[in-house]
Design an enzyme around this catalytic site. Structure first.
Site, PDB file in Angstrom:
ATOM      1  N   ARG A  52      84.779   4.288  84.340  1.00 17.50           N
ATOM      2  CA  ARG A  52      84.463   4.896  83.039  1.00 17.50           C
ATOM      3  C   ARG A  52      83.836   3.812  82.161  1.00 17.50           C
ATOM      4  O   ARG A  52      84.442   2.742  81.962  1.00 17.50           O
ATOM      5  CB  ARG A  52      85.735   5.426  82.363  1.00 17.50           C
ATOM      6  N   CYS A  70      86.098  11.113  71.218  1.00 21.06           N
ATOM      7  CA  CYS A  70      86.150   9.826  71.934  1.00 21.06           C
ATOM      8  C   CYS A  70      87.561   9.457  72.387  1.00 21.06           C
ATOM      9  O   CYS A  70      87.762   9.011  73.522  1.00 21.06           O
ATOM     10  CB  CYS A  70      85.585   8.721  71.051  1.00 21.06           C
ATOM     11  N   ASP A 128      70.321   7.013  69.561  1.00 18.61           N
ATOM     12  CA  ASP A 128      71.398   6.397  70.334  1.00 18.61           C
ATOM     13  C   ASP A 128      70.987   4.960  70.638  1.00 18.61           C
ATOM     14  O   ASP A 128      70.057   4.732  71.412  1.00 18.61           O
ATOM     15  CB  ASP A 128      71.625   7.187  71.625  1.00 18.61           C
ATOM     16  N   ARG A 130      72.859   2.629  71.983  1.00 12.32           N
ATOM     17  CA  ARG A 130      73.663   1.962  73.004  1.00 12.32           C
ATOM     18  C   ARG A 130      72.799   1.467  74.154  1.00 12.32           C
ATOM     19  O   ARG A 130      71.793   2.060  74.498  1.00 12.32           O
ATOM     20  CB  ARG A 130      74.730   2.912  73.550  1.00 12.32           C
ATOM     21  N   THR A 151      81.769  10.667  83.397  1.00 10.07           N
ATOM     22  CA  THR A 151      80.898  10.816  82.228  1.00 10.07           C
ATOM     23  C   THR A 151      80.306  12.215  82.163  1.00 10.07           C
ATOM     24  O   THR A 151      80.183  12.895  83.182  1.00 10.07           O
ATOM     25  CB  THR A 151      79.747   9.785  82.263  1.00 10.07           C
TER      26      THR A 151
HETATM   27 ZN   LIG Z   1      84.136   8.929  68.330  1.00  4.61          ZN
END
Ligand SMILES: [Zn+2]
Length: 209
Positions: A52, A70, A128, A130, A151
């Site tokens: 993960r 989350c 995004d 990331r 995911t």
């Molecule tokens: Zn979150």
């Protein structure tokens, strides 16, 4: 690249279970990403490692905020990793990479009607921000080349694959839908292409659509 490997007992459900926390040096971003490894006896010939890759969400992971999913995703992943063995990569890229303060600014914009992606753009960031390059580097440092990824996000699979990790399968996480996070999940589904099966009424995951 591996710095410290330290045994820790962590709480999973009502039990303390053994794990190993691993730090890294030489990561270009300088961020303090960590890995948490849960060991189980491997079966079969060269099986993929269950992984993960979780991006930090202080409000969700620690305080169980109702605005996102989350914390629930993290708990679910840890439960599976404890059960089957595997590795959690905890990536210190809060707020899809824009940081905590900017994420809170984005929440203000979301309350004015913008979705979670548009709010980040309005603040001058990418939808995004990331980057999973370092996640791939961490896996390689752990001598993990072949993974089964927990995911719903196809971007993670694409980025890890692009950086030389063999993603042989994925496992979706459940839909953790709450009245406050319906808009957030819908944006992840429709704009972020996350594999989520959401209900129409915003209260319970739909089993039929
Ligand atoms: Zn979150």
């Amino acid at each position: 690249m591996l710095a410290i490997r330290q045994s820790v007992d962590i709480k999973v459900g009502q039990q303390q279970v053994p794990a190993e926390i691993i730090s890294f040096d030489g990561l270009e971003s300088g961020k303090e990403h960590v890995a948490l490894r849960f060991n189980r006896a491997e079966t079969g010939d060269n099986p993929p490692t269950l992984v993960r890759v979780h991006s930090e969400c202080l409000t969700g992971d620690i305080f169980h905020s109702s605005r996102c999913d989350c914390g629930e995703q993290l708990n679910e992943a840890i439960n599976r990793l404890d059960q089957f063995g595997g590795v959690l990569l905890y990536m210190r890229q809060e707020g899809r990479g824009i940081g905590l303060y900017n994420k809170l600014d984005a929440y203000v914009l979301q309350d004015q009607g913008l979705d979670t992606y548009a709010a980040n753009v309005e603040l001058g960031f990418a939808e995004d921000s990331r980057d999973f390059t370092e996640a791939a580097e961490m896996l390689k440092a752990l001598n993990i080349q072949k993974v089964e990824l927990i995911t719903n996000n196809p971007r993670k699979t694409q980025q890890l694959s692009a950086h030389g990790i063999d993603v042989v399968a994925t496992q979706n996480t459940a839909v953790h839908q709450k009245s406050d996070n319906v808009g957030y999940l819908k944006a992840k589904q429709s704009l972020g292409q996350h594999e989520l099966n959401l209900s129409h009424d915003g209260e319970q995951p739909c089993q039929n659509c």
